[in-house]
Enzyme design. Sequence first.
Site, PDB file in Angstrom:
ATOM      1  N   GLU A  27       0.678  -1.260  -0.167  1.00  8.64           N
ATOM      2  CA  GLU A  27      -0.017   0.032   0.181  1.00  8.64           C
ATOM      3  C   GLU A  27       0.713   1.219   0.004  1.00  8.64           C
ATOM      4  O   GLU A  27       1.988   1.285   0.451  1.00  8.64           O
ATOM      5  CB  GLU A  27      -0.960   0.052   0.946  1.00  8.64           C
ATOM      6  CG  GLU A  27      -0.586  -0.120   2.397  1.00  8.64           C
ATOM      7  CD  GLU A  27      -1.673  -0.403   3.757  1.00  8.64           C
ATOM      8  OE1 GLU A  27      -2.217  -1.313   3.605  1.00  8.64           O
ATOM      9  OE2 GLU A  27      -1.597   0.737   4.322  1.00  8.64           O
ATOM     10  N   CYS A  65       3.387   8.378   0.775  1.00 10.36           N
ATOM     11  CA  CYS A  65       3.800   7.540   1.772  1.00 10.36           C
ATOM     12  C   CYS A  65       4.236   6.096   0.904  1.00 10.36           C
ATOM     13  O   CYS A  65       3.014   5.655   0.368  1.00 10.36           O
ATOM     14  CB  CYS A  65       2.661   7.655   2.646  1.00 10.36           C
ATOM     15  SG  CYS A  65       3.359   6.452   4.156  1.00 10.36           S
ATOM     16  N   CYS A  96       6.207  -6.715   7.880  1.00  5.42           N
ATOM     17  CA  CYS A  96       7.375  -6.208   8.493  1.00  5.42           C
ATOM     18  C   CYS A  96       7.942  -7.351   9.702  1.00  5.42           C
ATOM     19  O   CYS A  96       7.246  -8.017  10.198  1.00  5.42           O
ATOM     20  CB  CYS A  96       6.768  -4.931   8.979  1.00  5.42           C
ATOM     21  SG  CYS A  96       8.203  -4.077  10.112  1.00  5.42           S
ATOM     22  N   CYS A 153       5.650  -4.228  15.974  1.00  8.86           N
ATOM     23  CA  CYS A 153       5.323  -3.108  17.016  1.00  8.86           C
ATOM     24  C   CYS A 153       4.069  -3.602  17.429  1.00  8.86           C
ATOM     25  O   CYS A 153       3.165  -3.889  16.783  1.00  8.86           O
ATOM     26  CB  CYS A 153       5.538  -1.839  16.388  1.00  8.86           C
ATOM     27  SG  CYS A 153       7.099  -1.196  15.922  1.00  8.86           S
ATOM     28  N   CYS A 208       0.791  -1.783  15.404  1.00  5.19           N
ATOM     29  CA  CYS A 208       0.951  -1.814  13.805  1.00  5.19           C
ATOM     30  C   CYS A 208       0.354  -2.835  13.248  1.00  5.19           C
ATOM     31  O   CYS A 208       1.017  -4.142  13.356  1.00  5.19           O
ATOM     32  CB  CYS A 208       2.373  -1.324  13.511  1.00  5.19           C
ATOM     33  SG  CYS A 208       2.763  -1.155  12.075  1.00  5.19           S
ATOM     34  N   CYS A 253      -0.597   2.225   8.886  1.00  5.04           N
ATOM     35  CA  CYS A 253       0.404   1.345   8.211  1.00  5.04           C
ATOM     36  C   CYS A 253      -0.166  -0.029   7.910  1.00  5.04           C
ATOM     37  O   CYS A 253      -0.289  -0.854   9.085  1.00  5.04           O
ATOM     38  CB  CYS A 253       1.661   1.321   8.581  1.00  5.04           C
ATOM     39  SG  CYS A 253       2.364   2.789   8.986  1.00  5.04           S
TER      40      CYS A 253
HETATM   41  N1  SAH Z   1       8.997   0.931  10.451  1.00  3.08           N
HETATM   42  C1  SAH Z   1       9.033   2.518  10.224  1.00  3.08           C
HETATM   43  C2  SAH Z   1       7.853   3.013   9.582  1.00  3.08           C
HETATM   44  C3  SAH Z   1       6.624   3.146  10.063  1.00  3.08           C
HETATM   45  S1  SAH Z   1       5.170   3.671   9.852  1.00  3.08           S
HETATM   46  C4  SAH Z   1       8.959   3.225  11.639  1.00  3.08           C
HETATM   47  O1  SAH Z   1       8.733   2.293  12.534  1.00  3.08           O
HETATM   48  O2  SAH Z   1       9.371   4.365  11.822  1.00  3.08           O
HETATM   49  C5  SAH Z   1       5.246   5.196  10.154  1.00  3.08           C
HETATM   50  C6  SAH Z   1       4.727   5.638  11.624  1.00  3.08           C
HETATM   51  O3  SAH Z   1       3.355   5.044  11.957  1.00  3.08           O
HETATM   52  C7  SAH Z   1       5.490   4.836  12.672  1.00  3.08           C
HETATM   53  O4  SAH Z   1       5.915   5.807  13.805  1.00  3.08           O
HETATM   54  C8  SAH Z   1       4.755   3.712  13.321  1.00  3.08           C
HETATM   55  O5  SAH Z   1       5.053   3.289  14.589  1.00  3.08           O
HETATM   56  C9  SAH Z   1       3.307   4.409  13.127  1.00  3.08           C
HETATM   57  N2  SAH Z   1       2.086   3.616  13.387  1.00  3.08           N
HETATM   58  C10 SAH Z   1       1.978   2.436  12.754  1.00  3.08           C
HETATM   59  N3  SAH Z   1       0.788   1.886  13.196  1.00  3.08           N
HETATM   60  C11 SAH Z   1      -0.023   2.657  13.651  1.00  3.08           C
HETATM   61  C12 SAH Z   1      -1.301   2.875  14.457  1.00  3.08           C
HETATM   62  N4  SAH Z   1      -1.960   1.806  14.212  1.00  3.08           N
HETATM   63  N5  SAH Z   1      -1.751   3.999  14.904  1.00  3.08           N
HETATM   64  C13 SAH Z   1      -0.800   5.111  14.826  1.00  3.08           C
HETATM   65  N6  SAH Z   1       0.538   4.846  14.455  1.00  3.08           N
HETATM   66  C14 SAH Z   1       1.052   4.023  13.944  1.00  3.08           C
END
Ligand code: SAH
Length: 360
Positions: free
Chosen positions: A91, A104, A111, A115, A118, A333
Amino acid sequence: MKTLYGLTDKEVLELVGSLGLPKYRAAQLLGWVYQKNALAWEEIKNLPKAALQELSKVTALVSLEPFEEKRSADGSSVKFLFKTRDGHLLESVLISNKDRQTVCVSTQLGCKIRCAFCASGQGGFVRDLTAGEIVEQVARVSRMTGKKITNVVFMGMGEPLDNFDATFKAVHILIEPWGFAFGARRVTVSTSGIVPKILDFVKSVDGRVRLSVSLHSSIEEVRTKLVPINKRYPLKELLSALRKVNQGLKREITFEYTLIAGVNDSDEEAEGVAMLARPLHAKINIIPYNPVAEFDHKAPSPEAAEHFCAHLKKLGLHVTLRQTEGKEIDAACGQLRLDRAQSAERSLNTARDSGLVPRD
Ligand code: SAH
């Protein structure tokens, strides 16, 4: 087969040379791909048909296919699903502001970081994306929306620094004059905090590209729960690496902070974040948690998010609060992809239950 999207100037020159074509054809091709964002050979006008035919025997032009498009009600963001050649979905999102059109991009299918909030890690890890698949997202979003893209953020699915070579190559193609020619300050790479790779990356791009770090907590135990890689590269090490790279960076670091009710939204956290951010002159981007069905976390109330931001501001920090405009289109994401993958799985199960498809 390789694709033109994803090749550097040198690689296109080699390719053109290997087919016995004159050198200037390389510059023409680069222009068609990275400036005009051609998506089919027929669109390329000033090269002889025979040359294009020879080219198409040794390289494909593109590797993605549009699969789905979802627009937020106010039109400020559009989410795209693309299908890769091996049949997976990735996406990309276009976020529109007055003077900014930001794409983006995803860097991996799934991944490995997992986290705790996420969606990207939930479906597991499939594979790294190629540099071509990364930059083609920018070209396709631009073509599909007719918008001139001004910024690119590596904040889609995946951990960019866990796919270092392709991420670095994609950034190179995005910022070089023979490529998309974005100003380096208009490209941001976001990481969960793979310390040695941060050091390598900043060095490789000579500090020109913006760096964003997903902080999410100022307390070791809390961050380890939210971002499991904190166990391997704890906050202490992360911060010391950031202090080291900060001098070499042309722009200030941004900390991403996903705010989750009752988990990391206390005043104590705000004060901890301030302590970490202040010496780095880092900006803080607060992202209210966007609910993902697989997790029990709760989004903070708008008042709680405001309170957290106000607290940080009072402590002298530069804070932005990301509006949850993407909420209605599952803009966190990997969320849309996860939903689609799950409904595909469900329909497969239904088909199996009804005997239409054999169980493997
Ligand atoms: N792997 C990279 C890019 C991730 S996406 C990173 O960790 O930075 C960008 C941001 O969105 C990251 O800070 C991630 O932690 C956040 N994110 C992911 N899922 C989320 C959610 N459900 N709600 C809010 N932020 C989220």
